[in-house]
Design a protein around this motif. Structure first.
Motif, PDB file in Angstrom:
ATOM      1  N   GLY A  17       0.817  -1.214   0.000  1.00 58.00           N
ATOM      2  CA  GLY A  17       0.000   0.000   0.000  1.00 58.00           C
ATOM      3  C   GLY A  17       0.847   1.259   0.000  1.00 58.00           C
ATOM      4  O   GLY A  17       0.500   2.254  -0.646  1.00 58.00           O
ATOM      5  N   GLY A  51      -4.244   0.494   6.174  1.00 59.16           N
ATOM      6  CA  GLY A  51      -4.359  -0.955   6.101  1.00 59.16           C
ATOM      7  C   GLY A  51      -3.715  -1.685   7.255  1.00 59.16           C
ATOM      8  O   GLY A  51      -3.832  -2.912   7.352  1.00 59.16           O
ATOM      9  N   THR A 176      -6.718  -0.481   2.944  1.00 59.51           N
ATOM     10  CA  THR A 176      -5.762  -0.115   1.901  1.00 59.51           C
ATOM     11  C   THR A 176      -6.489   0.352   0.638  1.00 59.51           C
ATOM     12  O   THR A 176      -6.109   1.363   0.024  1.00 59.51           O
ATOM     13  CB  THR A 176      -4.864  -1.319   1.581  1.00 59.51           C
ATOM     14  OG1 THR A 176      -4.175  -1.723   2.763  1.00 59.51           O
ATOM     15  CG2 THR A 176      -3.846  -0.968   0.515  1.00 59.51           C
TER      16      THR A 176
END
Length: 493
Positions: A17, A51, A176
């Protein structure tokens, strides 16, 4: 899925991410960093935190809560006629956990089929035999009810692990994806990341405070329960420590004064060893030692702080104690007969003093170095020698901080356990002879909670009252030390 692999996946998603968020921000800005609201790293960090944080929080809470909830559910499902008391139910739950682990091992190794693990009633003997073949020791009290509970325990654990994996990974991937969708050149990534980091810092501080309050409340509630069962006057002013558990003798005498005396006596001996050596070492390292000598002498001195206390305890038991007997024993070098055994106040005090030397030395060294150089220069400019400057200017200026360092070392000495257990003995006595065996509050806390103790009896609850007393003493010393150091800072800064 094991928690370790979940962690690996979550961190891998966060790393991916970060890269994708940074790249998406640059693409939205046409490759020109000047068109971005924030630096590219903030965009990647925002996606990574989105995330990572929620997934890790859920993973931590689930990992802690799941065993507690499952054990409570399984314990409540046990037939009431299978145990006679709370203690027997606890022992039965220990068998349930052991058998559940054995069922997992049996299934993993192919020693038992899933069908056999489900059909507990018809395969009872076969299961016991197969679990024994893979090394799972079953007690004679393991019944069909225990095996049924173990099967339920195992099934609930497997279901919980499955949902934990699904939820944590969903939060990681979902967070994410949402953060990536919001990422563009106009997104205010830096303020968002800074607010998120601030929330994490506040959460960390709250966890530390909550842990302290949890410890304090657990001590307070159990201490109140103890004082409800045992007379407070006998506990705080009694001069005899003689616990006697139910069925092992008469009534208990739980006077704290012998333990408090032993704690303070051993701590005083330790400070008499640590303070002069540590303070002189600090003066030498800060005022007289060359940079070369200081560069290797200070780390070597601080190595003492990294030695485990059990090693110090063995050193006291095997080396210092016999050495003192050879000197002060009846057949020793002096022939005075003061010491009859290796365990004594002097043994524990000397070794504990050695352990405290780096505490006093390092803190005092930092405090002496914090004295303004202008005070030294002024003294030398008036014609004082280096030694006179140290004695009449530097040490008086650093004295409040040094006193605070000594009080912090005293708190460390009061809370020591292993050196006392191995070096001072277990006798609760009121005596001025430093060559006699004595014990401390910490040593008795360990002994009272070791073995088959009924935690509803005064003999077990007294450990919490002892811990509360120790907590109050050390807290008072720490507050006094911090007050002295704060006053020193106001005076010389």
């Amino acid at each position: 899925m094991p928690a370790f692999w979940i962690l690996i996946i979550v961190f891998a998603v966060a790393a991916a991410g970060y890269v994708l968020g940074r790249r998406r921000a640059m693409v939205s800005a046409g490759g020109d960093i000047r068109n971005l609201h924030s630096l590219p790293g903030f965009y990647g960090t925002n996606v990574a935190l989105s995330g990572l944080v929620a997934a890790l929080v859920v993973l931590a809470v689930w990992t802690v809560a799941q065993p507690v909830l499952i054990e409570r559910s399984v314990a409540n499902s046990l037939p009431p006629d299978s145990y006679a008391s709370t203690a027997e139910r606890s022992l039965m739950m220990a068998d349930v956990r052991r058998v559940a682990n054995g069922l997992d091992q049996a299934v993993e190794q192919g020693a038992m089929t899933e069908q056999a693990s489900r059909d507990i009633r018809t395969e009872f003997t076969d299961i016991r035999t197969r679990l024994g073949e893979i090394g799972v020791a079953l007690g004679s009290n393991v019944t069909a009810a225990t095996l049924r509970a173990a099967q339920r325990y195992r099934a609930m654990s497997a279901t919980g692990d499955l949902w934990k994996t699904i939820l944590v990974l969903a939060l990681s991937l979902g967070g994410t994806a949402i953060a990536l969708a919001r990422t563009n050149m106009d997104f205010r990534a830096r303020p968002t990341v800074e607010r998120g980091v601030l929330v994490l810092l506040i959460a960390a501080a709250c966890i530390a405070i909550a842990t302290t309050l949890g410890i304090l409340f657990s001590l307070i509630f159990n201490t109140i329960e103890f004082l409800r069962l045992f007379p407070p006057a006998e506990f705080f002013f009694g001069t005899t420590w003689s616990p006697s558990f139910t069925g092992r003798g008469g009534g208990s005498q739980l006077g704290i004064l012998p333990l408090l005396w032993g704690t303070l006596y051993i701590s005083v001996v330790a400070l008499l060893v640590a303070v002069p050596i540590g303070l002189f070492a600090a003066i030498y390292l800060s005022e007289y030692a060359s940079p070369t000598v200081r560069s290797f002498a200070k780390p070597l001195l601080e190595v003492l702080a990294g030695i485990p206390t059990i090693v110090y305890g063995l050193f006291a038991l095997l080396t210092v104690g016999p050495l003192l007997v050879d000197v002060f024993g009846a057949g020793g070098l002096l022939g005075v007969g003061w010491m009859r055994g290796g365990t004594a106040v002097m043994t524990a005090g000397l070794v504990m003093g050695i352990m405290l030397i780096p505490f006093v030395s390092s803190l005092s060294d930092d405090i002496i170095n914090s004295v303004p150089q202008a005070m030294r220069d002024g003294s030398l400019g008036l014609g004082a020698t280096h030694s006179e400057t140290v004695r009449q200017v530097v040490l008086p200026a650093a004295l409040p901080g040094i006193v605070g360092a000594i009080l912090l070392a005293a708190s460390r000495a009061i809370g020591e356990t292993m050196i006392v257990v191995l070096g001072a003995g277990a006798a609760a006595a009121l005596s001025l002879n430093p060559f006699e065996a004595m014990t401390t509050i910490t040593a008795k806390i360990v002994s009272q909670l070791t073995g088959d103790a009924d935690f509803t009896s005064p003999e077990a609850l007294v450990a919490f009252a002892l811990a509360m007393t120790l907590f109050v003493i050390t807290l008072g010393l720490n507050v006094l030390a911090l007050w002295i150091v704060r006053r020193y800072r106001e005076q010389y800064e």
